[in-house]
Design an enzyme around this catalytic site. Structure first.
Site, short mmCIF file in Angstrom:
data_model
loop_
_atom_site.label_atom_id
_atom_site.label_comp_id
_atom_site.label_asym_id
_atom_site.label_seq_id
_atom_site.Cartn_x
_atom_site.Cartn_y
_atom_site.Cartn_z
N SER A 127 0.88 -1.22 0.07
CA SER A 127 -0.01 -0.02 -0.13
C SER A 127 1.08 1.27 0.11
O SER A 127 1.92 1.13 0.31
CB SER A 127 -0.79 -0.16 1.08
OG SER A 127 -1.35 1.18 1.33
N TYR A 152 -1.26 -1.03 10.92
CA TYR A 152 -1.62 -1.78 9.61
C TYR A 152 -0.57 -1.15 8.71
O TYR A 152 -0.05 -2.36 7.97
CB TYR A 152 -2.98 -1.10 9.23
CG TYR A 152 -3.09 -1.32 7.63
CD1 TYR A 152 -2.85 -0.11 6.73
CD2 TYR A 152 -3.54 -2.47 6.89
CE1 TYR A 152 -3.01 -0.13 5.59
CE2 TYR A 152 -3.64 -2.60 5.63
CZ TYR A 152 -3.47 -1.28 5.27
OH TYR A 152 -3.34 -1.54 3.74
N LYS A 156 2.79 -3.52 6.48
CA LYS A 156 3.00 -3.72 5.19
C LYS A 156 4.42 -3.26 4.80
O LYS A 156 5.19 -4.05 4.08
CB LYS A 156 2.29 -2.42 4.40
CG LYS A 156 0.49 -3.05 4.30
CD LYS A 156 0.35 -4.07 3.73
CE LYS A 156 -1.02 -4.27 3.37
NZ LYS A 156 -1.47 -5.41 2.94
C1 WQD Z 1 -9.65 8.55 1.90
C2 WQD Z 1 -9.92 10.10 2.19
C3 WQD Z 1 -10.39 10.37 4.45
C4 WQD Z 1 -14.28 8.53 5.04
C5 WQD Z 1 -6.56 3.55 3.74
C6 WQD Z 1 -5.51 2.97 3.92
C7 WQD Z 1 -4.99 2.34 2.50
C8 WQD Z 1 -6.13 1.51 2.02
C9 WQD Z 1 -7.29 2.36 1.86
C10 WQD Z 1 -6.36 -0.84 2.70
C11 WQD Z 1 -9.47 10.52 3.35
C12 WQD Z 1 -11.65 10.78 3.61
C13 WQD Z 1 -13.02 9.13 4.39
C14 WQD Z 1 -15.35 9.23 5.37
C15 WQD Z 1 -13.92 11.25 4.47
N1 WQD Z 1 -6.16 0.41 3.01
N2 WQD Z 1 -12.88 10.29 4.28
N3 WQD Z 1 -15.15 10.84 5.10
O1 WQD Z 1 -7.43 6.50 4.42
O2 WQD Z 1 -6.82 7.09 2.13
O3 WQD Z 1 -6.36 4.81 2.85
O4 WQD Z 1 -7.68 2.88 3.12
O5 WQD Z 1 -6.18 -1.25 1.39
O6 WQD Z 1 -3.94 1.54 2.85
O7 WQD Z 1 -4.23 3.75 4.10
O8 WQD Z 1 -8.77 5.71 2.66
O9 WQD Z 1 -11.20 5.81 2.10
O10 WQD Z 1 -10.26 5.66 4.40
O11 WQD Z 1 -10.22 7.72 3.14
O12 WQD Z 1 -13.84 12.48 4.50
O13 WQD Z 1 -16.36 8.86 5.62
O14 WQD Z 1 -11.32 10.16 2.23
O15 WQD Z 1 -10.28 11.77 5.36
O16 WQD Z 1 -8.75 11.70 3.15
P1 WQD Z 1 -7.15 6.17 3.12
P2 WQD Z 1 -10.08 6.31 3.29
#
Ligand code: WQD
Length: 344
Positions: A127, A152, A156
């Site tokens: 990731s 997590y 990785k």
């Molecule tokens: C994306 C953006 C949130 C939810 C993580 C892991 C990565 C992978 C994917 C597993 C961020 C914003 C989110 C919400 C929001 N994991 N958000 N409201 O954190 O970039 O990546 O998940 O495979 O390894 O690091 O993904 O989708 O949680 O967030 O505003 O209800 O959306 O703040 O900026 P992230 P995410």
């Protein structure tokens, strides 16, 4: 047939989409999954798309005896794609031992068995989280690995080191490490897609569940970041494009297209989109409004990260091709299908 591939975590989101592409490419697939974060019905979806039901073993990859029996019962496994891992950033902070035990033991067991059963190559699901908050964007594979901001992310990083050290010790295997950015969307058939258990932690499932009325409104975690519209920026990559990269990587190893025993590729579109831009894209593509409000930042969030996909494009020979609007439509069609089936 082109060979037999073991897909661990193959009923999961990215795993199931990869199984479809492996079957489309002519591989025999064996799935092992403990169903801790997926449903057995995913096998029906895969079969509806490809016409072939993969061999399925319900089991836990942390149990060496279970994995050994799988290799004995399914001789001739040429390659492995390892998705089986716990992957919720927030949960990993609460349950670090679960994450270290599950994610690392799974990998170590697989690596241990590969030489015993003549399995040549392993594709590892990593990731962009290994880069932390990058010093500059776009991020290429030479970007420094930053101290992980969650257990997590640390699993990785450690997994990548385990693979590297094992290969450097002379183990008769090859590996390709794929560092995903943000996988989103669903198969165009809407037969498979992302279906997290409980309240979704990540953006797209929460967004589509809000759009269909399951959730009252989407909270946007912060609009005071140093970005054009103040919300975080990510590289949202279509899950089918991502799945196809795994098939390309596997063929590269099994057909000895590279002299390298270990290669690393960033898998992204190369385009950074903000959270607010993504919401606009969804509304434009589907015509469906997403009630949302700005709330405080989520701790641990990276401000902005998107990929430099040049190496994957030119060396691996893979490129993300699906537009974000088509990807948003696929996510919405999947949510509609779940409603049609009475699942949510
Ligand atoms: C994306 C953006 C949130 C939810 C993580 C892991 C990565 C992978 C994917 C597993 C961020 C914003 C989110 C919400 C929001 N994991 N958000 N409201 O954190 O970039 O990546 O998940 O495979 O390894 O690091 O993904 O989708 O949680 O967030 O505003 O209800 O959306 O703040 O900026 P992230 P995410």
């Amino acid at each position: 047939m082109k060979g037999k591939i073991l897909v661990t975590g193959g009923t999961g989101y990215i795993g199931s989409h990869t199984v479809v592409e492996l079957q489309n490419a002519g591989y025999d697939v064996v799935i092992i999954d403990n169903l801790s974060n997926s449903n057995i019905e995913v096998l029906d979806g895969i079969e509806k798309i490809t016409g072939v039901r993969p061999v399925f073993v319900k089991g836990d990859c942390t149990d060496l005896a279970t994995l050994t029996k799988l290799f004995e019962d399914n001789p001739g496994i040429n390659g492995i794609i390892n998705f089986a891992a716990s992957k919720a950033v927030g949960e990993s902070v609460q349950k670090p031992l679960l994450y270290y035990y599950n994610n690392l033991t799974t990998l170590i067991n697989l690596l241990k068995l590969m030489p015993q059963y003549g399995t040549k190559g392993i594709v590892f699901s990593s990731s962009c989280t290994v880069y932390g908050e990058p010093d500059k964007n776009p991020v290429d594979e030479t970007a420094p690995i930053k101290k992980a901001t969650s257990p997590y992310g640390n699993t990785k990083q450690i997994s990548e080191e385990i693979i590297t050290d094992y290969i450097n010790s002379g183990a008769p295997i090859k590996s390709i490490i794929l560092r995903y950015f943000n996988p989103v969307g669903a198969h165009p058939s809407a037969e498979i897609g992302e279906l997290p258990n409980g309240v979704p932690q990540n953006l797209i499932p929460y967004l589509t569940q809000t759009a269909i009325g399951i959730r009252k409104e989407l909270s946007v975690f912060g609009d005071d970041y140093n970005t054009p519209d103040g919300s975080c920026i990510r590289d949202f990559i279509n899950v089918v494009d991502l799945a196809k990269a795994h098939v390309t990587a596997l063929a590269r190893m099994l057909e000895d297209k590279s002299e390298e025993k270990l290669e690393i590729f960033n898998l992204g579109t190369g385009v950074g989109l903000s959270v607010l831009e993504l919401i606009n894209s969804f509304e434009r593509a589907t015509g469906v409004k997403v009630p949302h409000k700005i709330v405080g930042r989520r701790s641990g969030d990276i401000e902005k990260v998107w990929a430099e996909p040049k190496k994957a494009n030119e060396v691996l020979g893979w490129k993300a091709t699906t537009s974000i609007d088509d990807t948003m439509r696929s996510a919405w069609n999947w949510q509609l299908k779940l409603r049609e089936r009475g699942i949510m």
